[in-house]
Design a protein around this motif. Structure first.
Motif, PDB file in Angstrom:
ATOM      1  N   GLU A 160      17.195  71.890  49.821  1.00 14.03           N
ATOM      2  CA  GLU A 160      16.193  71.093  50.542  1.00 14.03           C
ATOM      3  C   GLU A 160      16.366  69.607  50.233  1.00 14.03           C
ATOM      4  OE1 GLU A 160      12.091  72.189  49.888  1.00 14.03           O
ATOM      5  OE2 GLU A 160      11.337  70.375  50.838  1.00 14.03           O
ATOM      6  N   THR A 167       9.263  68.712  57.623  1.00 12.67           N
ATOM      7  CA  THR A 167       9.120  68.442  56.192  1.00 12.67           C
ATOM      8  C   THR A 167       9.740  67.097  55.816  1.00 12.67           C
ATOM      9  OG1 THR A 167       9.179  70.797  55.823  1.00 12.67           O
ATOM     10  CG2 THR A 167       9.655  69.422  53.924  1.00 12.67           C
ATOM     11  N   PHE A 188      12.346  79.320  45.601  1.00 13.15           N
ATOM     12  CA  PHE A 188      12.581  77.878  45.784  1.00 13.15           C
ATOM     13  C   PHE A 188      13.756  77.509  44.872  1.00 13.15           C
ATOM     14  CE2 PHE A 188      10.357  73.404  45.631  1.00 13.15           C
ATOM     15  CZ  PHE A 188      11.421  72.857  46.336  1.00 13.15           C
ATOM     16  N   ASP A 203      11.403  85.493  48.524  1.00  6.62           N
ATOM     17  CA  ASP A 203      11.923  84.134  48.704  1.00  6.62           C
ATOM     18  C   ASP A 203      11.888  83.451  47.339  1.00  6.62           C
ATOM     19  OD1 ASP A 203      12.525  81.571  49.666  1.00  6.62           O
ATOM     20  OD2 ASP A 203      10.939  81.551  51.179  1.00  6.62           O
ATOM     21  N   ASP A 222       7.282  75.199  58.521  1.00  2.71           N
ATOM     22  CA  ASP A 222       7.075  75.079  57.060  1.00  2.71           C
ATOM     23  C   ASP A 222       5.608  74.760  56.760  1.00  2.71           C
ATOM     24  OD1 ASP A 222       7.723  75.152  54.374  1.00  2.71           O
ATOM     25  OD2 ASP A 222       8.485  73.101  54.286  1.00  2.71           O
ATOM     26  N   HIS A 264       8.622  80.404  59.013  1.00  2.00           N
ATOM     27  CA  HIS A 264       8.518  79.861  57.651  1.00  2.00           C
ATOM     28  C   HIS A 264       7.203  79.093  57.514  1.00  2.00           C
ATOM     29  CE1 HIS A 264      10.733  77.779  54.073  1.00  2.00           C
ATOM     30  NE2 HIS A 264       9.441  77.473  54.002  1.00  2.00           N
ATOM     31  N   ASP A 275      16.673  78.533  54.187  1.00  2.00           N
ATOM     32  CA  ASP A 275      15.728  77.639  54.843  1.00  2.00           C
ATOM     33  C   ASP A 275      15.749  76.229  54.243  1.00  2.00           C
ATOM     34  OD1 ASP A 275      15.169  80.380  55.307  1.00  2.00           O
ATOM     35  OD2 ASP A 275      13.145  79.902  55.935  1.00  2.00           O
ATOM     36  N   HIS A 276      15.446  75.250  55.080  1.00  2.00           N
ATOM     37  CA  HIS A 276      15.443  73.807  54.747  1.00  2.00           C
ATOM     38  C   HIS A 276      16.814  73.197  55.025  1.00  2.00           C
ATOM     39  CE1 HIS A 276      11.469  72.931  53.270  1.00  2.00           C
ATOM     40  NE2 HIS A 276      11.473  74.053  52.570  1.00  2.00           N
ATOM     41  N   GLU A 285      16.294  75.092  43.789  1.00  2.60           N
ATOM     42  CA  GLU A 285      16.440  73.630  43.905  1.00  2.60           C
ATOM     43  C   GLU A 285      16.552  73.059  42.498  1.00  2.60           C
ATOM     44  OE1 GLU A 285      16.293  72.212  47.064  1.00  2.60           O
ATOM     45  OE2 GLU A 285      16.413  70.137  46.392  1.00  2.60           O
ATOM     46  N   HIS A 313      14.608  79.176  49.824  1.00  2.00           N
ATOM     47  CA  HIS A 313      14.453  77.733  50.048  1.00  2.00           C
ATOM     48  C   HIS A 313      15.720  77.132  49.429  1.00  2.00           C
ATOM     49  CE1 HIS A 313      10.243  78.519  50.840  1.00  2.00           C
ATOM     50  NE2 HIS A 313      10.011  77.244  51.065  1.00  2.00           N
ATOM     51  N   HIS A 335       8.014  80.281  43.509  1.00  2.98           N
ATOM     52  CA  HIS A 335       7.850  79.015  44.248  1.00  2.98           C
ATOM     53  C   HIS A 335       7.974  77.829  43.296  1.00  2.98           C
ATOM     54  CE1 HIS A 335       5.239  76.738  47.466  1.00  2.98           C
ATOM     55  NE2 HIS A 335       6.507  76.419  47.543  1.00  2.98           N
TER      56      HIS A 335
END
Ligand code: NIG
Ligand code: FE
Length: 420
Positions: free
Chosen positions: A252, A297, A221, A219, A324, A76, A271-272, A223, A249, A181
């Motif tokens: 996170e 991170t 993000f 991928d 990361d 990553h 991930d995260h 969130e 992601h 992203h």
């Protein structure tokens, strides 16, 4: 080639899939062992005396009493960016929050403005020494994401730079499309402009990425404040139909069901996970999705939370560790340092961290049958460290103990050579 005179050969040998539970306690430490490499592949691993007899004409690689491991897998990174963002570190120290900085136009948005102003050659010239730095710590396989372009033109520019790096560098590089992203500033005005960005990603950008075979993974993000669960599901479902493997992601900074979604979509990795819920842990444990933890991170952002590695491992989830590497939240190229965080902060055993950065990192890239272990038939991806016991790898923290690496049997990093 015959690799001899290593105090330990750490094979990580075993089934070609992510390791879980008790399997994580044994990373296969051999003494008086040698490794025979034929071309791009590992031919055999066994006692030095026997292999020397069987391979009398081999080129001898003297490991000088060090520790030989599978080349590390950093599954990553966001290694394609322009300038560094050191000013944000001080702003956070003074009390600003990562998401607050992003809302004010910093964070990913700042890297997007910067990257859009640079041409491909410039980005390549910036990325090459950064990847060589990652290699200098023992990494031989690296995943690299796009994601600081956020327009068709700029995302394709990044992915084509990654392709050129794949051709120029000896390291194995796995490209990931991360057009999702962030919602770019220009699309944040209304719900309609936001929806049209998601539609553009799916209908316009994704087909261009897959037509040119520019990515293996997609991928998002996922969130609160960035992409919602529904948007993530829509984008990743389309990406899978288009032939890409999936990463997220997820969870996170706040728990939003990202891990559960990853399991539902049969994503290769989530991930995260620093804010994963108990339900998310159960979902990952009962799926084949690798939980990729990025503790650097949280450390760098100055957060008190850490990904719950123990809970994930004890529940039977497959855990990987990665850097990361990116300009905002984790500007370290040092994967062994992430192993230090694994032991000292996440309460992992050394064997668990080593497997998390080899076999399970490979599994997080769909490469568990290709790299991540020193066993017959696997790619000859090796790292030699100037230590006598594998437990020294996380111990000498933030140090660079890597002497040399090989990828597909070919010399990659050497500590005697300067980084270009
Ligand atoms: O993995 N979380 C989203 N993306 C990156 C950070 C990107 C940035 O701040 O530039 C990450 O932490
Ligand atoms: Fe990331």
């Amino acid at each position: 080639m015959l690799f001899v005179n290593a105090t330990q050969v750490v094979t990580c040998a075993g089934p070609p899939r992510a390791r879980v539970g008790a399997e994580m306690q044994d990373c296969g430490v051999l003494t008086k062992a040698a490794v025979a490499v034929n071309g791009e592949r590992i031919e055999s691993v066994g006692s030095r005396a026997a292999l020397e007899r069987a391979h009398e004409d081999a080129t001898i690689i003297d490991c000088g009493g060090g520790v030989l491991t599978p080349g590390l897998v950093d599954s990553h990174t966001h290694a394609i960016f322009g300038r560094a963002r050191y000013e944000e570190q001080e702003r956070r120290a003074a009390g600003a929050d990562y998401m607050e900085i992003a809302r004010q136009g910093g964070g990913i948005h700042a890297s997007v403005r910067d990257l859009r102003a640079r041409d491909a050659d410039e980005l390549l010239a910036l990325a090459r020494p950064r990847l060589e730095r990652l290699a200098s710590y023992g990494t031989t396989t690296v995943e690299v994401k796009s994601g600081y372009g956020l327009s068709v033109e700029d995302e394709l520019k990044i992915l084509r730079v990654i392709r050129r790096l794949t051709e120029e560098l000896t390291m194995r590089i796995v490209p990931t499309w991360l057009g999702a992203h962030e919602i770019p500033k220009e699309a944040r005005a209304t719900a309609a402009t936001r929806a049209s960005y998601v539609k553009m990603l799916r209908e316009e950008m994704l087909p261009l990425v897959t037509n040119e075979h520019l990515a293996i993974f997609a991928d998002v993000f996922c969130e609160p404040g960035v992409f919602t669960i529904e948007e993530t599901r829509e984008l990743l479902t389309a990406a899978r139909v288009a032939g890409l493997k999936l990463k997220l992601h997820a969870d996170e900074l706040a728990p939003s069901g990202g891990a559960e979604l990853a399991a539902e979509l049969l994503a290769t990795s989530a991930d995260h996970l620093a804010a994963i819920s108990a339900g998310g842990i159960r979902a990952l444990a009962s799926s084949g999705t690798v939980a990729t933890l990025l503790p650097g991170t949280m450390l760098f952002l100055g957060k008190g939370t850490r990904p719950p590695a123990r809970a994930l491992l004890d529940a039977g989830a497959a855990v990987a560790l990665a850097t990361d590497f990116n300009p905002g939240t984790s500007p370290t190229p040092n994967l062994p340092f992430i192993l230090t965080l694994g032991v000292s902060e996440l309460h992992m055993s050394v064997a668990e961290t080593v497997l998390a950065a080899t076999v399970n990192g490979a599994a997080a890239l769909g490469l568990a049958n290709e790299t991540g272990q020193l066993a017959p038939g696997f790619s000859a991806d090796l790292a030699l460290f100037e230590i006598e016991d594998i437990r020294e790898l996380p111990y000498w923290y933030a140090d660079r103990r890597c002497k040399r690496t090989w990828v597909r049997g070919k010399a990659c990093h050497s500590s005697d050579l300067p980084i270009t």
